[in-house]
Design an enzyme around this catalytic site. Structure first.
Site, mmCIF file in Angstrom:
data_model
loop_
_atom_site.group_PDB
_atom_site.id
_atom_site.type_symbol
_atom_site.label_atom_id
_atom_site.label_comp_id
_atom_site.label_asym_id
_atom_site.label_seq_id
_atom_site.Cartn_x
_atom_site.Cartn_y
_atom_site.Cartn_z
ATOM 1 N N ASP A 231 0.817 -1.215 0.000
ATOM 2 C CA ASP A 231 0.000 0.000 0.000
ATOM 3 C C ASP A 231 0.855 1.272 0.000
ATOM 4 O O ASP A 231 1.832 1.384 0.761
ATOM 5 C CB ASP A 231 -0.867 -0.014 1.270
ATOM 6 C CG ASP A 231 -1.871 1.109 1.320
ATOM 7 O OD1 ASP A 231 -2.769 1.116 0.475
ATOM 8 O OD2 ASP A 231 -1.743 1.983 2.195
ATOM 9 N N GLU A 298 1.745 -0.292 -4.963
ATOM 10 C CA GLU A 298 0.818 0.759 -5.380
ATOM 11 C C GLU A 298 1.548 2.092 -5.345
ATOM 12 O O GLU A 298 1.981 2.538 -4.279
ATOM 13 C CB GLU A 298 -0.376 0.814 -4.419
ATOM 14 C CG GLU A 298 -1.369 1.884 -4.798
ATOM 15 C CD GLU A 298 -2.169 2.456 -3.629
ATOM 16 O OE1 GLU A 298 -3.319 2.840 -3.860
ATOM 17 O OE2 GLU A 298 -1.636 2.540 -2.504
HETATM 18 C C1 BGC Z 1 -5.370 2.398 -0.244
HETATM 19 C C2 BGC Z 1 -6.536 3.169 0.277
HETATM 20 C C3 BGC Z 1 -6.176 3.680 1.651
HETATM 21 C C4 BGC Z 1 -4.856 4.469 1.638
HETATM 22 C C5 BGC Z 1 -4.311 4.642 2.990
HETATM 23 C C6 BGC Z 1 -4.379 3.523 -0.381
HETATM 24 O O1 BGC Z 1 -3.698 3.750 -1.384
HETATM 25 O O2 BGC Z 1 -5.599 1.727 -1.439
HETATM 26 O O3 BGC Z 1 -7.713 2.429 0.290
HETATM 27 O O4 BGC Z 1 -7.186 4.527 2.086
HETATM 28 O O5 BGC Z 1 -3.886 3.791 0.898
HETATM 29 O O6 BGC Z 1 -3.822 3.437 3.472
#
Ligand code: BGC
Length: 586
Positions: A231, A298
């Site tokens: 993440d 991500e």
């Molecule tokens: C996740 C989100 C989340 C955020 C904070 C993101 O990129 O995909 O759903 O709210 O990170 O953790």
């Protein structure tokens, strides 16, 4: 053409390369996998509390097997106060009680494996929950303590330290700092939280932090997890000294404002953890050669694949999502550009690509592409996945989303689906304000709808039994987010019985992809010259064309006469492509 020569739109190739030019090599399964993202809270509820759980997922594994996916990615299912629905982790070594326990997790992994489905988890390194014992200890300890050093605690500025240490803004609204009360009751230090105040940022310069995550990753690998989606990697690492940022443009939306802070994004200081993690996974894979564990990161960076590349270069993550496809409007230019950028930057560095059209943070593709502004670059800000409010034509959106899916599933690399995409689910836009739960909605006082609309519990049955089969009959509680009226028409049950359904198309496309494309390497990809409004490419034995216009167009000749798949049921003509339609030819 070799992989080190970037492929540009001008350098198109109309014939597939020969085997001698580009021999196929054995590649790890995840490089060309179809992965299904499960939003654990909303997939299937086994015990009637209105919240999805692991037993619910286990009960639906045959559905995923029939769909043909290689793996599932579970959004965070660790114990969490759910301030950001699991992205606020209170314990990295256990399962959220609403979702089950470690035994139910083990059963899920084992049953999935028996069906040939691997299990990936989500790891959240930038922050934990304010309920995590570390943060609670930091609140109880003194400034300068070891417990505080695991986070970003700072004294405030101004008189009595009443002002935050700098002017950074949080992603979901408000300042990125909150002030605590010291154990003796006096107004205290401030701590940094780039998302909500319930998600304190972890300090990755601290060895405790790094060691905890080593233990966590190994703990789950040992339980059978085969990889992690990582993440928000681009916000790990901050400019030393935490200087003020230039203010964002005055008209920037709340959720866009933090994007303008150069001190918290794509920082070179933030890369050390990933080198460490790669060493850990390499060692794990060396010790368990039948289980090549991996990471997919991500990192949103619209139009800047060079920044994404930094997370791959020099043995860091195995894969990073190419989000430009998901961010593109429904135009041939934007899709062409998204593919070109990713292929040029990533594939040219021998890096496997990861495509996606939907996830739990974005408005569903059916709704996005059905919007009035879907084809108008002048009315799109590039990152307004959750904010457009122009009228929606769901029929048109569905037709385009089907075409986009066929395009994505033919690209080289891995494809990540988001639950319900295979049913053609649309965004639930009319959730009543009092039922909305996304911190974005709450923090912006409803100015931004947030992401609840794509997180609505899955419809499994056509009958309206209170949850369309999401919960068992006679469930004690309604689904945690309300489902739209008539959701049963989009259910898995309805779709399975319909040869023209979106589900039937996805099943066919995934099976055909496996059969024809297998582990086709990026080198076998080449664009085909097409008229404006159309995108064409060849990947191995398949030629793919997508018509982004409303009117039918002739398909350039000489690329195949056999129609393998189309997004428009019943279309069998290899020479013409109706509007908003995709075709695979062989
Ligand atoms: C996740 C989100 C989340 C955020 C904070 C993101 O990129 O995909 O759903 O709210 O990170 O953790």
């Amino acid at each position: 053409m070799t992989l080190t020569e970037p492929m540009t739109p001008e350098m198109t190739r109309t014939e597939p390369p020969t085997q001698t030019e580009h021999p196929r090599v054995a590649v790890p399964w995840w490089q060309s996998a179809v992965v299904y993202q499960i939003y654990a809270r909303s997939f299937a509820d086994s015990n009637g509390d209105g919240i999805g759980d692991l037993e619910g997922i286990r009960s639906r594994l045959h559905y995923l097997h029939d769909l043909g996916v290689d793996a599932v990615w579970l959004t965070p299912c660790y114990p969490s106060p759910q301030r950001d629905h699991g992205y606020d982790v209170a314990d990295y070594f256990a399962i959220e009680p609403d979702y089950g326990d470690l035994e139910s997790f083990d059963r899920l992994v084992s049953d999935a494996r028996a069906l040939g489905i691997r299990v990936l988890m989500d790891v959240v390194p930038n922050h934990c929950s304010s309920q995590h014992p570390w943060f609670q200890q930091a609140l109880a300890d003194r400034p300068g303590s070891r417990a505080r050093a695991r986070f970003y605690f700072r004294d405030g500025k101004g008189e009595n330290g009443n002002e935050p240490p700098n002017n950074w803004l949080a992603w979901f609204g408000g300042p990125a700092w909150s002030r605590i009360v010291e154990p003796d009751g006096s107004p205290g230090q401030w701590y940094l939280h780039l998302f909500t105040p319930w998600q304190p940022d972890l300090n990755w310069d601290n060895d405790d932090v790094a060691e905890q995550f080593d233990d966590m990753l190994t703990f789950w690998f040992d339980r059978g997890v085969e990889g992690f989606r990582v993440d928000a990697v681009s916000v790990v690492g901050k400019t030393p000294g935490l200087p003020d940022t230039p203010p964002p443009p005055p008209d920037a939306r709340v959720t866009d404002r933090a994007l303008h802070n150069p001190h918290v994004q794509f920082r070179p200081e933030g890369h050390a953890p990933w080198l460490r993690w790669r060493r850990l996974t390499d060692a794990y894979t060396a010790a368990h050669p039948d289980r090549p564990v991996f990471f997919v990161a991500e990192a949103y960076s619209p139009g800047r694949p060079d920044r994404v590349l930094e997370y791959l270069r020099g043995d860091k993550f195995h894969q990073v999502f190419s989000f430009d496809l998901l961010l593109a409007q429904w135009t041939s230019e934007q899709f062409h550009q998204a593919i070109t950028d990713s292929i040029n930057e990533l594939a040219s560095q021998h890096v496997p690509l990861v495509w996606t059209l939907n996830n739990h943070d974005a408005q569903r593709s059916v709704t996005r592409y059905g919007r009035d502004d879907a084809t108008d670059p002048a009315r799109f800000s590039g990152n307004n996945l959750i904010n457009s409010d122009s009228p929606v034509d769901l029929g048109l959106g569905t037709r385009r989303a089907r075409a986009a899916a066929l395009l994505m599933l033919a690209l080289p690399g891995a494809a990540y689906l988001y639950q319900g995409e295979e049913l053609g689910l649309h965004e639930h836009l009319t959730i009543p304000p009092e039922a909305r739960q996304d911190p974005i909605f709450i923090a912006t006082d409803g100015d931004e709808l947030g992401r609840d609309g794509c997180r609505v519990p899955m419809p499994w049955t056509t009958t309206d039994d209170g949850s369309y089969g999401f919960s068992p009959p006679g469930a004690a509680s309604p689904p945690w987010l309300p489902q739209p009226h008539g959701w049963g028409a989009s259910s898995a049950e309805a779709a399975a019985a319909d040869p023209g359904s979106v589900l039937t198309m996805y099943r066919g496309a995934i099976a055909t992809r496996r059969e024809l494309l297998g582990a086709v390497a990026a080198a076998e990809f080449g664009f085909i010259d097409t008229p404006p409004g159309m995108v064409g490419f060849r990947n191995g034995p398949v030629a793919v064309f997508v018509n982004f216009m409303a009117e039918a167009m002739a398909i350039p000749a000489g690329h195949g006469t056999r129609v393998v798949l189309t997004s428009l049921g019943g279309h069998t003509d290899a020479s013409v492509l109706p509007g908003d339609t995709a075709i695979w030819l062989a």
